[in-house]
Design an enzyme around this catalytic site. Structure first.
Site, PDB file in Angstrom:
ATOM      1  N   ASN A 105     -91.889  82.462   3.809  1.00 34.97           N
ATOM      2  CA  ASN A 105     -91.402  82.560   5.188  1.00 34.97           C
ATOM      3  C   ASN A 105     -89.933  82.181   5.266  1.00 34.97           C
ATOM      4  O   ASN A 105     -89.442  81.373   4.480  1.00 34.97           O
ATOM      5  CB  ASN A 105     -92.233  81.672   6.111  1.00 34.97           C
ATOM      6  N   HIS A 122     -87.852  83.739  -0.119  1.00 38.11           N
ATOM      7  CA  HIS A 122     -87.275  84.942   0.504  1.00 38.11           C
ATOM      8  C   HIS A 122     -86.100  84.620   1.428  1.00 38.11           C
ATOM      9  O   HIS A 122     -85.796  85.414   2.312  1.00 38.11           O
ATOM     10  CB  HIS A 122     -88.368  85.722   1.252  1.00 38.11           C
ATOM     11  N   CYS A 130     -72.110  87.279   4.214  1.00 37.11           N
ATOM     12  CA  CYS A 130     -71.369  88.522   4.020  1.00 37.11           C
ATOM     13  C   CYS A 130     -72.188  89.413   3.075  1.00 37.11           C
ATOM     14  O   CYS A 130     -72.694  88.937   2.052  1.00 37.11           O
ATOM     15  CB  CYS A 130     -70.024  88.155   3.398  1.00 37.11           C
ATOM     16  N   CYS A 152     -63.537  89.495   4.185  1.00 35.72           N
ATOM     17  CA  CYS A 152     -63.417  90.785   3.484  1.00 35.72           C
ATOM     18  C   CYS A 152     -63.804  91.976   4.354  1.00 35.72           C
ATOM     19  O   CYS A 152     -63.791  93.110   3.889  1.00 35.72           O
ATOM     20  CB  CYS A 152     -64.250  90.778   2.210  1.00 35.72           C
ATOM     21  N   GLY A 189    -102.285  82.067   4.146  1.00 35.50           N
ATOM     22  CA  GLY A 189    -101.716  83.023   5.096  1.00 35.50           C
ATOM     23  C   GLY A 189    -100.815  84.075   4.489  1.00 35.50           C
ATOM     24  O   GLY A 189     -99.845  84.475   5.115  1.00 35.50           O
ATOM     25  N   SER A 191    -100.856  87.988   2.462  1.00 33.11           N
ATOM     26  CA  SER A 191    -101.664  89.147   2.070  1.00 33.11           C
ATOM     27  C   SER A 191    -101.699  89.289   0.554  1.00 33.11           C
ATOM     28  O   SER A 191    -102.449  90.114   0.039  1.00 33.11           O
ATOM     29  CB  SER A 191    -101.096  90.417   2.703  1.00 33.11           C
TER      30      SER A 191
HETATM   31  C1  BJW Z   1    -103.430  84.304   8.722  1.00 34.36           C
HETATM   32  C2  BJW Z   1    -103.436  84.030  10.058  1.00 34.36           C
HETATM   33  C3  BJW Z   1    -103.650  82.710  10.386  1.00 34.36           C
HETATM   34  C4  BJW Z   1    -103.078  86.089   9.915  1.00 34.36           C
HETATM   35  N1  BJW Z   1    -103.818  81.804   9.420  1.00 34.36           N
HETATM   36  N2  BJW Z   1    -103.602  83.395   7.782  1.00 34.36           N
HETATM   37  C5  BJW Z   1     -94.851  94.248  -9.161  1.00 34.36           C
HETATM   38  C6  BJW Z   1     -95.818  95.175  -8.799  1.00 34.36           C
HETATM   39  C7  BJW Z   1     -95.591  96.055  -7.737  1.00 34.36           C
HETATM   40  C8  BJW Z   1     -94.411  96.045  -7.030  1.00 34.36           C
HETATM   41  C9  BJW Z   1     -93.449  95.130  -7.370  1.00 34.36           C
HETATM   42  C10 BJW Z   1     -93.667  94.253  -8.433  1.00 34.36           C
HETATM   43  N3  BJW Z   1     -92.575  93.462  -8.556  1.00 34.36           N
HETATM   44  C11 BJW Z   1     -91.680  93.814  -7.588  1.00 34.36           C
HETATM   45  C12 BJW Z   1     -92.189  94.834  -6.869  1.00 34.36           C
HETATM   46  C13 BJW Z   1     -91.523  95.510  -5.706  1.00 34.36           C
HETATM   47  C14 BJW Z   1     -91.640  94.733  -4.424  1.00 34.36           C
HETATM   48  C15 BJW Z   1     -93.097  94.592  -4.031  1.00 34.36           C
HETATM   49  O1  BJW Z   1     -93.750  93.604  -4.264  1.00 34.36           O
HETATM   50  N4  BJW Z   1     -93.635  95.586  -3.359  1.00 34.36           N
HETATM   51  C16 BJW Z   1     -95.034  95.534  -2.891  1.00 34.36           C
HETATM   52  C17 BJW Z   1     -95.101  96.007  -1.451  1.00 34.36           C
HETATM   53  C18 BJW Z   1     -95.895  96.315  -3.823  1.00 34.36           C
HETATM   54  N5  BJW Z   1     -91.013  93.422  -4.556  1.00 34.36           N
HETATM   55  C19 BJW Z   1     -89.688  93.273  -4.408  1.00 34.36           C
HETATM   56  O2  BJW Z   1     -88.965  94.230  -4.165  1.00 34.36           O
HETATM   57  C20 BJW Z   1     -89.114  91.883  -4.562  1.00 34.36           C
HETATM   58  N6  BJW Z   1     -87.999  91.931  -5.452  1.00 34.36           N
HETATM   59  C21 BJW Z   1     -88.146  91.988  -6.769  1.00 34.36           C
HETATM   60  O3  BJW Z   1     -89.197  91.837  -7.322  1.00 34.36           O
HETATM   61  O4  BJW Z   1     -86.960  92.248  -7.426  1.00 34.36           O
HETATM   62  C22 BJW Z   1     -87.046  92.742  -8.762  1.00 34.36           C
HETATM   63  C23 BJW Z   1     -87.694  94.134  -8.753  1.00 34.36           C
HETATM   64  C24 BJW Z   1     -87.357  95.056  -7.788  1.00 34.36           C
HETATM   65  C25 BJW Z   1     -87.959  96.315  -7.769  1.00 34.36           C
HETATM   66  C26 BJW Z   1     -88.935  96.642  -8.709  1.00 34.36           C
HETATM   67  C27 BJW Z   1     -89.294  95.683  -9.656  1.00 34.36           C
HETATM   68  C28 BJW Z   1     -88.660  94.430  -9.693  1.00 34.36           C
HETATM   69  C29 BJW Z   1     -88.562  91.389  -3.238  1.00 34.36           C
HETATM   70  C30 BJW Z   1     -89.620  91.152  -2.224  1.00 34.36           C
HETATM   71  C31 BJW Z   1     -88.956  90.723  -0.907  1.00 34.36           C
HETATM   72  C32 BJW Z   1     -89.927  90.639   0.238  1.00 34.36           C
HETATM   73  N7  BJW Z   1     -89.176  90.463   1.424  1.00 34.36           N
HETATM   74  C33 BJW Z   1     -89.882  90.339   2.691  1.00 34.36           C
HETATM   75  C34 BJW Z   1     -88.844  90.289   3.844  1.00 34.36           C
HETATM   76  C35 BJW Z   1     -88.185  88.911   3.912  1.00 34.36           C
HETATM   77  C36 BJW Z   1     -87.194  88.819   5.005  1.00 34.36           C
HETATM   78  C37 BJW Z   1     -87.819  88.947   6.359  1.00 34.36           C
HETATM   79  O5  BJW Z   1     -88.660  88.137   6.783  1.00 34.36           O
HETATM   80  O6  BJW Z   1     -87.448  89.901   7.039  1.00 34.36           O
HETATM   81  O7  BJW Z   1     -90.697  89.173   2.685  1.00 34.36           O
HETATM   82  S1  BJW Z   1     -91.085  91.659   2.950  1.00 34.36           S
HETATM   83  C38 BJW Z   1     -92.333  90.627   3.658  1.00 34.36           C
HETATM   84  O8  BJW Z   1     -93.484  90.512   2.779  1.00 34.36           O
HETATM   85  C39 BJW Z   1     -91.704  89.233   3.740  1.00 34.36           C
HETATM   86  C40 BJW Z   1     -92.878  88.367   3.401  1.00 34.36           C
HETATM   87  O9  BJW Z   1     -92.423  87.103   2.955  1.00 34.36           O
HETATM   88  C41 BJW Z   1     -93.592  89.162   2.338  1.00 34.36           C
HETATM   89  C42 BJW Z   1     -95.016  88.783   2.160  1.00 34.36           C
HETATM   90  O10 BJW Z   1     -95.746  89.011   3.314  1.00 34.36           O
HETATM   91  P1  BJW Z   1     -96.836  87.925   3.757  1.00 34.36           P
HETATM   92  O11 BJW Z   1     -96.167  86.645   4.016  1.00 34.36           O
HETATM   93  O12 BJW Z   1     -97.933  87.930   2.800  1.00 34.36           O
HETATM   94  O13 BJW Z   1     -97.268  88.494   5.194  1.00 34.36           O
HETATM   95  P2  BJW Z   1     -98.293  89.652   5.555  1.00 34.36           P
HETATM   96  O14 BJW Z   1     -97.965  90.087   6.928  1.00 34.36           O
HETATM   97  O15 BJW Z   1     -98.355  90.678   4.497  1.00 34.36           O
HETATM   98  O16 BJW Z   1     -99.725  88.940   5.543  1.00 34.36           O
HETATM   99  C43 BJW Z   1    -100.079  87.964   6.494  1.00 34.36           C
HETATM  100  C44 BJW Z   1    -101.390  87.362   6.062  1.00 34.36           C
HETATM  101  O17 BJW Z   1    -101.682  86.311   6.966  1.00 34.36           O
HETATM  102  C45 BJW Z   1    -102.581  88.332   6.127  1.00 34.36           C
HETATM  103  O18 BJW Z   1    -103.334  88.221   4.929  1.00 34.36           O
HETATM  104  C46 BJW Z   1    -103.396  87.847   7.309  1.00 34.36           C
HETATM  105  O19 BJW Z   1    -104.794  88.029   7.119  1.00 34.36           O
HETATM  106  C47 BJW Z   1    -103.047  86.381   7.311  1.00 34.36           C
HETATM  107  N8  BJW Z   1    -103.166  85.720   8.591  1.00 34.36           N
HETATM  108  N9  BJW Z   1    -103.183  85.246  10.740  1.00 34.36           N
HETATM  109  C48 BJW Z   1    -103.770  82.222   8.115  1.00 34.36           C
HETATM  110  N10 BJW Z   1    -103.662  82.352  11.682  1.00 34.36           N
END
Ligand code: BJW
Length: 253
Positions: A105, A122, A130, A152, A189, A191
């Site tokens: 988060n 993240h 910048c 810049c 919390g 996915s």
């Molecule tokens: C509750 C609840 C309650 C509801 N109590 N729970 C390996 C395999 C496949 C792909 C990749 C890999 N390695 C890298 C990748 C590519 C990519 C990736 O993973 N893609 C996938 C979609 C497949 N990863 C990247 O690009 C990362 N970079 C990287 O690895 O660089 C090197 C590289 C690049 C490219 C290729 C290979 C290597 C960077 C990832 C950056 C993610 N950024 C974000 C945005 C952050 C800024 C912002 O906030 O705007 O991060 S995207 C978004 O997803 C955000 C979150 O932190 C992140 C995770 O989401 P999260 O937190 O899990 O939220 P949700 O909404 O998905 O789930 C919520 C959950 O809560 C649910 O389960 C509900 O059930 C639950 N819930 N209410 C408890 N009350």
């Protein structure tokens, strides 16, 4: 909600753990009114998919759209308050010898609840940098357009990690290290879809570390976790901390 019952093995492991690692995701802040990433957006932003806004490509294509979305979220997060789940994790840090909280988060709600040992994977939405040199910029004129770096002239952006961008090196290095080396791993919390964060519980499981998931829904992690505590973290986590305290009261002296 009826009283939550925990498996005695879980409470015993938590009691004995020297180092607990917690990985949190957007669901942890859902009960603070911060929308999760993969639920549909409402209001002004309903027609946009967050996964398509949180990319360098989107920012290059339409910087104003992405800047405005982050401005809206930054203001929402600034108004939000930590919920009982955040406070329970801050209390847990005081109850175990060592606790590392790794968060995906960007909202600072863990820190605002009192957690100290936090690794932000993240970035942080309140920090503006910048887009070219990553220099932190504290103030910018509100012209209605995307503000520019005073040094810049490159467009400013939030200091968060977008898809395809690398995570902060030190943060991900430390996160892997502690995940494979702790006594109990709590995954709250998230996915468990976005890597490399989603690989951290896998590292724990591969090292035979007890892994506990807190989520109202199932995820790809669920079949591999030792326990799936099904429910909102704002209810499950305070109950878990309470169960630990009661266990200790019963076994003290
Ligand atoms: C509750 C609840 C309650 C509801 N109590 N729970 C390996 C395999 C496949 C792909 C990749 C890999 N390695 C890298 C990748 C590519 C990519 C990736 O993973 N893609 C996938 C979609 C497949 N990863 C990247 O690009 C990362 N970079 C990287 O690895 O660089 C090197 C590289 C690049 C490219 C290729 C290979 C290597 C960077 C990832 C950056 C993610 N950024 C974000 C945005 C952050 C800024 C912002 O906030 O705007 O991060 S995207 C978004 O997803 C955000 C979150 O932190 C992140 C995770 O989401 P999260 O937190 O899990 O939220 P949700 O909404 O998905 O789930 C919520 C959950 O809560 C649910 O389960 C509900 O059930 C639950 N819930 N209410 C408890 N009350």
């Amino acid at each position: 909600m009826a009283e939550i019952q925990f498996h005695p093995d879980l409470i015993e492991e938590l009691h004995a753990a020297q180092h607990v690692v917690v990985l949190t995701g957007a669901g942890t802040s859902a009960e603070s009114g911060v929308p999760t990433f993969r639920e549909a957006q409402t209001g002004l932003w309903a027609k946009y998919n967050p996964e398509e806004l949180a990319t360098p490509q989107a920012f290059r294509r339409n910087p104003k759209l992405v800047w405005d979305w982050y401005t809206w979220r930054r203001e929402l997060v600034a108004q939000a308050q930590p919920n009982p789940g955040h406070y329970a994790l801050a209390e847990l840090e005081t109850l175990v010898p060592n606790l590392t909280l790794i968060t995906q988060n960007v909202d600072s709600l863990h820190q605002r609840a009192g957690s100290h040992n936090v690794i932000e994977l993240h970035g942080n939405i309140s920090r503006i940098v910048c887009s070219k040199e990553r220099r932190v910029v504290d103030t910018w004129p509100d012209t209605g357009d995307v503000p520019r770096c005073p040094h810049c002239n490159a467009p400013l952006r939030p200091d968060v990690v977008w898809f395809g961008e690398n995570l902060p090196q030190e943060a991900i290095y430390l996160a892997y290290k502690v995940s494979g080396d702790c006594d109990l791993f709590l995954c709250v919390g998230t996915s468990a879809l976005v890597h490399p964060a989603a690989s951290l519980p896998v590292a724990a499981i591969q090292n035979d570390i007890m892994t506990v998931e807190v989520n109202p829904n199932t995820t790809p992690l669920t079949p591999h976790a030792d326990f799936h505590l099904q429910g909102p973290s704002g209810q499950v986590l305070p109950a878990l901390v309470e169960a630990l305290k009661q266990f200790r009261n019963r076994h003290s002296g």
